[in-house]
Scaffold this motif. Structure first.
Motif, PDB file in Angstrom:
ATOM      1  N   ALA A 121     -14.546  33.559  19.150  1.00  0.00           N
ATOM      2  CA  ALA A 121     -15.659  33.765  18.227  1.00  0.00           C
ATOM      3  C   ALA A 121     -15.132  34.412  16.959  1.00  0.00           C
ATOM      4  CB  ALA A 121     -16.733  34.653  18.857  1.00  0.00           C
ATOM      5  N   ALA A 122     -15.419  33.787  15.825  1.00  0.00           N
ATOM      6  CA  ALA A 122     -14.880  34.275  14.556  1.00  0.00           C
ATOM      7  C   ALA A 122     -15.967  34.359  13.501  1.00  0.00           C
ATOM      8  CB  ALA A 122     -13.757  33.357  14.072  1.00  0.00           C
ATOM      9  N   ALA A 123     -15.816  35.336  12.616  1.00  0.00           N
ATOM     10  CA  ALA A 123     -16.701  35.479  11.459  1.00  0.00           C
ATOM     11  C   ALA A 123     -15.865  35.385  10.192  1.00  0.00           C
ATOM     12  CB  ALA A 123     -17.428  36.820  11.507  1.00  0.00           C
ATOM     13  N   VAL A 124     -16.284  34.532   9.264  1.00  0.00           N
ATOM     14  CA  VAL A 124     -15.651  34.424   7.949  1.00  0.00           C
ATOM     15  C   VAL A 124     -16.760  34.401   6.907  1.00  0.00           C
ATOM     16  CG1 VAL A 124     -13.607  33.221   8.820  1.00  0.00           C
ATOM     17  CG2 VAL A 124     -15.581  31.889   8.053  1.00  0.00           C
ATOM     18  N   TRP A 125     -16.438  34.735   5.672  1.00  0.00           N
ATOM     19  CA  TRP A 125     -17.462  34.761   4.630  1.00  0.00           C
ATOM     20  C   TRP A 125     -17.887  33.353   4.240  1.00  0.00           C
ATOM     21  CZ3 TRP A 125     -20.058  38.971   3.927  1.00  0.00           C
ATOM     22  CH2 TRP A 125     -19.438  40.226   4.137  1.00  0.00           C
ATOM     23  N   SER A 126     -19.175  33.200   3.974  1.00  0.00           N
ATOM     24  CA  SER A 126     -19.706  31.939   3.457  1.00  0.00           C
ATOM     25  C   SER A 126     -19.558  31.931   1.936  1.00  0.00           C
ATOM     26  CB  SER A 126     -21.161  31.768   3.892  1.00  0.00           C
ATOM     27  OG  SER A 126     -21.631  30.484   3.553  1.00  0.00           O
ATOM     28  N   ALA A 127     -20.336  31.094   1.246  1.00  0.00           N
ATOM     29  CA  ALA A 127     -20.129  30.796  -0.171  1.00  0.00           C
ATOM     30  C   ALA A 127     -20.291  32.015  -1.074  1.00  0.00           C
ATOM     31  CB  ALA A 127     -21.114  29.710  -0.604  1.00  0.00           C
ATOM     32  N   PRO A 128     -19.547  32.055  -2.191  1.00  0.00           N
ATOM     33  CA  PRO A 128     -19.617  33.194  -3.116  1.00  0.00           C
ATOM     34  C   PRO A 128     -21.021  33.449  -3.654  1.00  0.00           C
ATOM     35  CG  PRO A 128     -17.733  31.799  -3.645  1.00  0.00           C
ATOM     36  CD  PRO A 128     -18.522  31.076  -2.598  1.00  0.00           C
ATOM     37  N   ASP A 129     -21.775  32.384  -3.956  1.00  0.00           N
ATOM     38  CA  ASP A 129     -23.100  32.591  -4.542  1.00  0.00           C
ATOM     39  C   ASP A 129     -24.081  33.204  -3.555  1.00  0.00           C
ATOM     40  OD1 ASP A 129     -23.014  30.147  -3.083  1.00  0.00           O
ATOM     41  OD2 ASP A 129     -24.825  29.455  -4.092  1.00  0.00           O
ATOM     42  N   LYS A 130     -23.753  33.165  -2.256  1.00  0.00           N
ATOM     43  CA  LYS A 130     -24.601  33.779  -1.242  1.00  0.00           C
ATOM     44  C   LYS A 130     -24.117  35.185  -0.863  1.00  0.00           C
ATOM     45  CE  LYS A 130     -25.982  29.334   0.719  1.00  0.00           C
ATOM     46  NZ  LYS A 130     -26.039  28.495   1.938  1.00  0.00           N
ATOM     47  N   ASN A 131     -23.027  35.620  -1.488  1.00  0.00           N
ATOM     48  CA  ASN A 131     -22.456  36.943  -1.235  1.00  0.00           C
ATOM     49  C   ASN A 131     -22.189  37.654  -2.559  1.00  0.00           C
ATOM     50  OD1 ASN A 131     -21.927  37.130   1.804  1.00  0.00           O
ATOM     51  ND2 ASN A 131     -21.053  35.131   1.310  1.00  0.00           N
ATOM     52  N   PRO A 132     -23.259  37.982  -3.292  1.00  0.00           N
ATOM     53  CA  PRO A 132     -23.072  38.556  -4.621  1.00  0.00           C
ATOM     54  C   PRO A 132     -22.329  39.882  -4.634  1.00  0.00           C
ATOM     55  CG  PRO A 132     -25.365  38.720  -3.929  1.00  0.00           C
ATOM     56  CD  PRO A 132     -24.684  37.815  -2.958  1.00  0.00           C
ATOM     57  N   SER A 133     -22.384  40.635  -3.559  1.00  0.00           N
ATOM     58  CA  SER A 133     -21.667  41.913  -3.554  1.00  0.00           C
ATOM     59  C   SER A 133     -20.159  41.705  -3.630  1.00  0.00           C
ATOM     60  CB  SER A 133     -22.000  42.714  -2.288  1.00  0.00           C
ATOM     61  OG  SER A 133     -21.562  42.039  -1.128  1.00  0.00           O
ATOM     62  N   ILE A 134     -19.700  40.509  -3.252  1.00  0.00           N
ATOM     63  CA  ILE A 134     -18.274  40.198  -3.326  1.00  0.00           C
ATOM     64  C   ILE A 134     -17.950  39.476  -4.628  1.00  0.00           C
ATOM     65  CG2 ILE A 134     -16.372  38.970  -2.206  1.00  0.00           C
ATOM     66  CD1 ILE A 134     -17.914  39.249   0.427  1.00  0.00           C
ATOM     67  N   GLY A 135     -18.737  38.463  -4.955  1.00  0.00           N
ATOM     68  CA  GLY A 135     -18.433  37.664  -6.131  1.00  0.00           C
ATOM     69  C   GLY A 135     -18.762  38.338  -7.452  1.00  0.00           C
ATOM     70  N   LEU A 136     -19.715  39.268  -7.435  1.00  0.00           N
ATOM     71  CA  LEU A 136     -20.164  39.916  -8.662  1.00  0.00           C
ATOM     72  C   LEU A 136     -19.039  40.636  -9.390  1.00  0.00           C
ATOM     73  CD1 LEU A 136     -23.388  42.025  -9.025  1.00  0.00           C
ATOM     74  CD2 LEU A 136     -21.195  43.081  -9.523  1.00  0.00           C
ATOM     75  N   SER A 137     -18.174  41.302  -8.644  1.00  0.00           N
ATOM     76  CA  SER A 137     -17.124  42.109  -9.274  1.00  0.00           C
ATOM     77  C   SER A 137     -16.157  41.253 -10.079  1.00  0.00           C
ATOM     78  CB  SER A 137     -16.371  42.901  -8.210  1.00  0.00           C
ATOM     79  OG  SER A 137     -15.829  42.027  -7.232  1.00  0.00           O
ATOM     80  N   MET A 138     -15.693  40.152  -9.478  1.00  0.00           N
ATOM     81  CA  MET A 138     -14.741  39.309 -10.193  1.00  0.00           C
ATOM     82  C   MET A 138     -15.398  38.617 -11.383  1.00  0.00           C
ATOM     83  SD  MET A 138     -11.870  39.849  -8.871  1.00  0.00           S
ATOM     84  CE  MET A 138     -10.950  38.603  -9.749  1.00  0.00           C
ATOM     85  N   ALA A 139     -16.656  38.212 -11.230  1.00  0.00           N
ATOM     86  CA  ALA A 139     -17.360  37.584 -12.342  1.00  0.00           C
ATOM     87  C   ALA A 139     -17.497  38.544 -13.513  1.00  0.00           C
ATOM     88  CB  ALA A 139     -18.735  37.119 -11.881  1.00  0.00           C
TER      89      ALA A 139
END
Length: 285
Positions: free
Chosen positions: A153-171
């Motif tokens: 069982a594994a968890a990985v991040w889905s799309a950047p637009d659905k994870n703004p806390s991650i993508g927001l910083s680089m943008a």
């Protein structure tokens, strides 16, 4: 775009994660509380029960390995693996505080697992596999060490637009400094974000009953400043980038990031949606 050889990537990651290990331990309680639901989901997807022998890949400061050890009980055991020894030192301290004697942690590269075939009843992994330079090789190793009938069982991040806390910083950083476009095939947070990516790799490794779900949830911060501080202290790639910037650029980036999180304010907290791709598979009998 030519990538460095796998051993170079892995060594760089080892150094990065060791460098931020103290910060991850500092923020440990925050993430344990925020991600409890995900740890329990992984236990369920891996079909853990008392007496099992479990391997956790990318254990970091201990989760979900520690929850796994509590789940399988004293008649079972958990082995946690991670590249960064200093992260695992934090995990060992947590295990001691929790009184867990059925969990051990060891450093290693998960693409070359140092275990015999059919060694484990189950394998878990939270936010690890997308950082690997050779994901199919890791999947083959998972299939090799699993016992017939065992689940991964594994968890990985889905799309950047659905994870703004991650993508927001680089943008936001891109508004201040020019950055090269990311290589979509390179190891990184969103390397396995597309539907079917990890599921397909597990199928190619010979695993069966592959299931995938985009799991939607939320996590929150007390303030924009808390979010910014966690970002600067925990995100090794961002640290590498920020070290190259001037004091004026750093001040501007902080201002823009704090402004960018304002739309996520709810009830005096900053609440971000998150989307996690949950993938599980079984080794055939």
């Amino acid at each position: 775009m030519t990538q460095p050889p796998p051993h170079t990537i892995i060594e760089g990651q080892r150094q990065d994660w060791n460098r931020v290990a103290a910060a991850w331990e500092k923020w440990d309680r925050f993430f344990d509380e925020q991600m409890t639901f995900l740890n329990h989901r992984l236990m369920a997807d891996a079909r853990l029960r008392p007496g099992m022998k479990v391997l956790d890949l990318g254990s970091g400061t201990g989760y979900p390995a520690l929850l796994g050890a509590q789940t399988v009980g004293p008649s079972g055991s958990v082995t946690g693996m991670d590249l960064a020894e200093q992260m695992l030192e934090a995990a060992r301290r947590k295990a001691t505080r929790l009184g867990l004697t059925n969990v051990t942690f060891r450093t290693g590269d998960v693409t070359t697992l140092p275990f015999k075939a059919h060694s484990f009843d189950a394998v878990t992994s939270r936010f690890c596999l997308m950082f690997l330079p050779e994901i199919p090789k890791a999947a083959a190793e998972i299939a090799r060490v699993l016992k017939p009938g065992g689940w991964v069982a594994a968890a990985v991040w889905s799309a950047p637009d659905k994870n703004p806390s991650i993508g927001l910083s680089m943008a936001t950083i891109k508004l201040v400094v020019e950055l090269p476009p990311p290589d979509p095939s390179a190891p990184g947070i969103f390397r396995l974000a597309k539907p079917g990516d990890l599921a397909g790799i597990l199928k190619q490794a010979g695993l069966a009953d592959v299931m995938e779900q985009e799991f939607l949830a939320e996590w929150s911060y007390a303030s924009p400043e808390e979010y910014y501080t966690s970002l600067m202290e925990l995100a090794a790639p961002i640290q590498n980038l920020m070290a190259q910037l001037s004091a004026d650029q750093l001040r501007r980036i902080k201002q823009l990031i704090i402004e960018a999180v304002s739309p996520f304010r709810r009830d005096n907290r900053i609440v971000f949606p998150i989307a996690v791709r949950m993938v599980s598979a079984r080794k055939q009998l």
